[in-house]
Scaffold this active site. Structure first.
Site, mmCIF file in Angstrom:
data_model
loop_
_atom_site.group_PDB
_atom_site.id
_atom_site.type_symbol
_atom_site.label_atom_id
_atom_site.label_comp_id
_atom_site.label_asym_id
_atom_site.label_seq_id
_atom_site.Cartn_x
_atom_site.Cartn_y
_atom_site.Cartn_z
ATOM 1 N N LYS A 1 3.518 -21.719 -20.818
ATOM 2 C CA LYS A 1 4.648 -21.584 -21.736
ATOM 3 C C LYS A 1 4.550 -20.233 -22.429
ATOM 4 C CE LYS A 1 5.853 -26.007 -21.477
ATOM 5 N NZ LYS A 1 6.963 -26.356 -20.610
ATOM 6 N N GLU B 1 7.112 -19.848 -17.827
ATOM 7 C CA GLU B 1 8.253 -20.165 -18.689
ATOM 8 C C GLU B 1 8.178 -19.316 -19.944
ATOM 9 O OE1 GLU B 1 9.481 -24.520 -18.679
ATOM 10 O OE2 GLU B 1 7.307 -24.661 -18.617
ATOM 11 N N HIS C 1 4.807 -31.018 -10.594
ATOM 12 C CA HIS C 1 5.622 -29.958 -9.977
ATOM 13 C C HIS C 1 4.810 -29.004 -9.090
ATOM 14 C CE1 HIS C 1 8.455 -31.586 -12.712
ATOM 15 N NE2 HIS C 1 8.181 -30.831 -13.757
ATOM 16 N N ARG D 1 19.947 -48.676 -27.019
ATOM 17 C CA ARG D 1 19.873 -49.540 -28.194
ATOM 18 C C ARG D 1 21.047 -49.362 -29.154
ATOM 19 N NH1 ARG D 1 13.902 -48.961 -30.238
ATOM 20 N NH2 ARG D 1 14.626 -46.868 -29.903
ATOM 21 N N LYS E 1 15.135 -28.708 -6.367
ATOM 22 C CA LYS E 1 15.553 -27.302 -6.479
ATOM 23 C C LYS E 1 15.885 -26.762 -5.090
ATOM 24 C CE LYS E 1 12.980 -26.281 -10.702
ATOM 25 N NZ LYS E 1 13.963 -25.874 -11.715
ATOM 26 N N LYS F 1 9.141 -38.713 -14.693
ATOM 27 C CA LYS F 1 7.833 -38.420 -15.227
ATOM 28 C C LYS F 1 7.872 -38.496 -16.749
ATOM 29 C CE LYS F 1 6.473 -34.094 -15.881
ATOM 30 N NZ LYS F 1 6.980 -33.184 -16.915
ATOM 31 N N HIS G 1 11.820 -33.307 -10.492
ATOM 32 C CA HIS G 1 13.038 -32.522 -10.307
ATOM 33 C C HIS G 1 12.795 -31.214 -9.568
ATOM 34 C CE1 HIS G 1 11.818 -30.324 -13.942
ATOM 35 N NE2 HIS G 1 12.706 -29.408 -13.638
HETATM 36 C C1 BG6 Z 1 9.404 -30.454 -17.142
HETATM 37 C C2 BG6 Z 1 8.290 -30.198 -18.136
HETATM 38 O O1 BG6 Z 1 9.016 -31.440 -16.231
HETATM 39 O O2 BG6 Z 1 9.704 -29.248 -16.466
HETATM 40 C C3 BG6 Z 1 8.667 -29.092 -19.089
HETATM 41 O O3 BG6 Z 1 8.019 -31.397 -18.853
HETATM 42 C C4 BG6 Z 1 9.107 -27.867 -18.343
HETATM 43 O O4 BG6 Z 1 7.579 -28.787 -19.946
HETATM 44 C C5 BG6 Z 1 10.148 -28.202 -17.293
HETATM 45 O O5 BG6 Z 1 9.618 -26.945 -19.270
HETATM 46 C C6 BG6 Z 1 10.447 -26.998 -16.424
HETATM 47 O O6 BG6 Z 1 11.543 -27.255 -15.593
HETATM 48 P P1 BG6 Z 1 12.456 -26.084 -15.069
HETATM 49 O O7 BG6 Z 1 13.409 -26.758 -14.126
HETATM 50 O O8 BG6 Z 1 13.130 -25.475 -16.251
HETATM 51 O O9 BG6 Z 1 11.550 -25.110 -14.386
#
Ligand code: BG6
Length: 478
Positions: free
Chosen positions: A326, A211, A235, A46, A177, A143, A173
């Protein structure tokens, strides 16, 4: 290997994902020589920017998120020459004529929808009414792909109104990996593992994605999702599928995705006693979940652990324990295949329980190791110890390990190549929601309150109990 010449349009080209991941990733591919000279990346958003303004913005983004490569100033200047910008109004007519002038019909066309899903329909429609997209164009979506089965179905229908399934690339994603792909190579490229990959030899499987980050900064999104929707439905389930699926008849996108779909469909409903949800408390490194999410009454989980079963011949009776959270003690993701006990030992005085464990590390320190039992070296007699047969990619492959490409750049190149193997098919996404929906509805109906856990810990105590009750324990998070 260079890909064919392409025009890649990134809707949401000024957004967070574009600046953090997509463009720095494309820059690395450019440096590696994979991006043909005539290819163009067209940012569309935009903001009233021009191409020069956009190039400046991306130069900054690459400097910030591009890692070491961003020091290559000359390379960066040449890369920026391949960037264009079009200010566009997804819901109106503005910019579409200009975009149509830019996008060529005789090269590979890809449209990356890095925007809110509510705009997918508008974009898809305008790409057609303005005669920009054609039957071979590819679209890439991110996503969250829906927040339940119904919304995911609606999104699939919206996309299907304009594009064939073979044109749609749904990104997870995690599938990009390095280790995740290696999982297939290890399973189906060796004689060693596949014969043992079943309920005769496997005691259980653990999948951990821990994480250290909290949800600060993206609390508004996260609080409406929680760990189940944010991580498990996509994931972790993809990891589960790759670990559990039957060998596909060939390494081809639909053959692989058919097998993954069967796994999701064979997942059994989970009794709520086998699900533990948690929320992190305040810790030395930051506020607690409810402060981060700016919702003092939030019941959203920032941690979840569960025990799943796959109802098929291969896996009957083998628990799959999943956990993700988290603000845990380390950033560490691992799949561990824990094999059964020997049952009988011929070594006198050996009371220890020796187990073979195959550990597949996604991050950090990508690689695998296989725990095996050997004799302790030295004159102490036949004493057994467990040691890892280590295959850390960085060590095992030396310089070649440097080519461990970031997930996004690999996946974008797969889009240009037209390879859908590492992308989710519409039916897979729907099946995953069909399994998670009742679990979420279950805890919502019960007004389930997440358990507290200390920031920097391995999650709530109840998550430990989930395995203790079964006479097992989680692997350390390190
Ligand atoms: C994302 C989530 O899809 O993946 C995040 O929305 C998460 O909450 C992230 O932190 C983790 O990805 P990676 O590659 O850092 O493990």
């Amino acid at each position: 290997i260079p890909v064919d010449e392409f025009d890649l349009v990134i809707f949401g080209g000024t957004g967070d994902l574009a600046r953090r991941k997509i463009l720095p990733g494309l820059f690395r591919r450019f440096l590696s020589g994979q991006m043909p000279a005539g290819s163009r990346i067209i940012g569309a958003a935009r903001s009233e920017l021009d191409t020069t303004g956009y190039r400046d913005m991306i130069a900054e983004a690459v400097a910030e998120f591009g890692g070491e490569e961003s020091n290559n100033k000359k390379g960066l200047q040449s890369f920026l020459q391949q960037l264009e910008y079009v200010a566009i109004d997804a819901k109106g007519e503005g910019g579409w004529y200009d975009l149509a002038q830019f996008v060529r019909q005789d090269v590979v066309q890809a449209f990356y929808f890095s925007v809110a899903p509510s705009l997918f329909g508008d974009l898809a429609e305008r790409l057609h009414t303005n005669k920009i997209a054609n039957k071979k164009s590819r679209i890439v979506v991110e996503k969250p792909f829906g927040r339940d089965l119904e919304s995911a179905r609606a999104l699939n229908e919206t996309l299907a109104a304009h594009f064939h399934e073979r044109q749609i690339y749904r990104i997870d994603h995690y599938l990009g990996k390095e280790t995740v792909q290696n999982l297939m190579a290890v399973r189906f490229g060796n004689v060693l593992f596949e014969p043992l990959w079943n309920n005769h030899y496997v005691d259980h499987i653990q999948i951990t994605v821990a994480e250290t980050v909290g949800v600060g900064g993206r609390g508004a999104y996260y609080d409406k999702s929680g760990a189940m929707r944010d991580m498990v439905q996509n994931h972790l389930m993809q990891l589960l599928c790759l670990i559990a699926m039957e060998p596909p008849s060939q390494f081809e996108s639909d053959a692989v995705r058919d097998e993954k779909l069967k796994v999701i469909r064979a997942l059994q409903p989970i009794d709520h006693h086998h699900i533990v949800r948690g929320q992190y408390d305040e810790g030395p490194d930051g506020p607690g979940y409810r402060d981060d999410a700016e919702n003092p009454r939030s019941f959203t989980e920032s941690f979840i652990a569960m025990r799943c079963h796959i109802a098929n011949w291969r896996w009957a009776g083998v628990p799959f324990y999943l956990r993700t959270g988290k603000r845990m003690k380390a950033r560490s993701s691992e799949i561990a295949v824990v094999f059964k006990d020997l049952g009988h030992t011929i070594f006198e005085g050996d009371e220890a329980r020796h187990r073979n464990i195959l550990s597949i590390r996604l991050q950090p320190n990508e690689g695998m190791d296989l725990q095996v039992t050997i004799k302790e070296p030295g004159p102490g007699g036949m004493r057994l110890i467990d040691v890892p047969l280590d295959m850390t990619f960085a060590e095992a492959l030396g310089d070649d390990a440097e080519d461990v490409t970031d997930a996004y750049e690999r996946l974008i190149m797969d889009v240009i190549r037209g390879n859908q193997t590492l992308f989710m098919r519409g039916d897979e996404v729907e099946a995953a929601w069909a399994w998670t929906d009742p679990l979420i509805e279950g805890w919502e109906a019960r007004n389930d309150v997440p358990k507290h856990y200390d920031a920097g810990s391995a999650g709530p105590e109840d998550a430990m109990m989930l395995l203790h009750r079964d006479g097992r324990r989680w692997r350390d998070i390190k």
